[in-house]
Scaffold this active site. Sequence first.
Site: not given
Length: 175
Positions: A104, A123
């Site tokens: 990501h 995250h």
Amino acid sequence: MSDTINLTRRGFLKVSGSGVAVAATLSPIASANAQKAPADAGRTTLQYPATQVSVAKNLKANEPVSFTYPDTSSPCVAVKLGSPVPGGVGPNNDIVAYSVLCTHMGCPTSYDKSSKTFKCPCHFTEFDAEKAGQMICGQATENLPRVLLRYDEASDALTAVGVDGLIYGRQANVI
């Protein structure tokens, strides 16, 4: 004497149409004589280095071993999961390796022994170590890149020979 040409619309269209017809007739002849570029023109094939990661007997179940691959700026982890898994190598087909950079945003993931997953603290993405680094939940859209390992029975050596998936932040894994 006047040098002007009196061209009507109809005359202009006839001259233009004739020019297009001649160009269309000659175009296939010119392209047939053109030299063809090889199919792999502009492509470079780079080989992954073969790098010894560890010896299988030195790995303990659920104890990750850190290494770098395919270069020193690519942190990776090898893990003996304790049960055979698809893509696993070693005497019991239970050893896998992954890049630890989350797909990501490139944050370093950590291996969680209880769930056998890699967790990203940035995250909250999770990747399944038993299912080829498959993304379970979170923000990532790609699986964790899997380091391809080769196992040599004679020496018990585990050697990294490639990467399945793109390491975060790169256009190509081998630079």
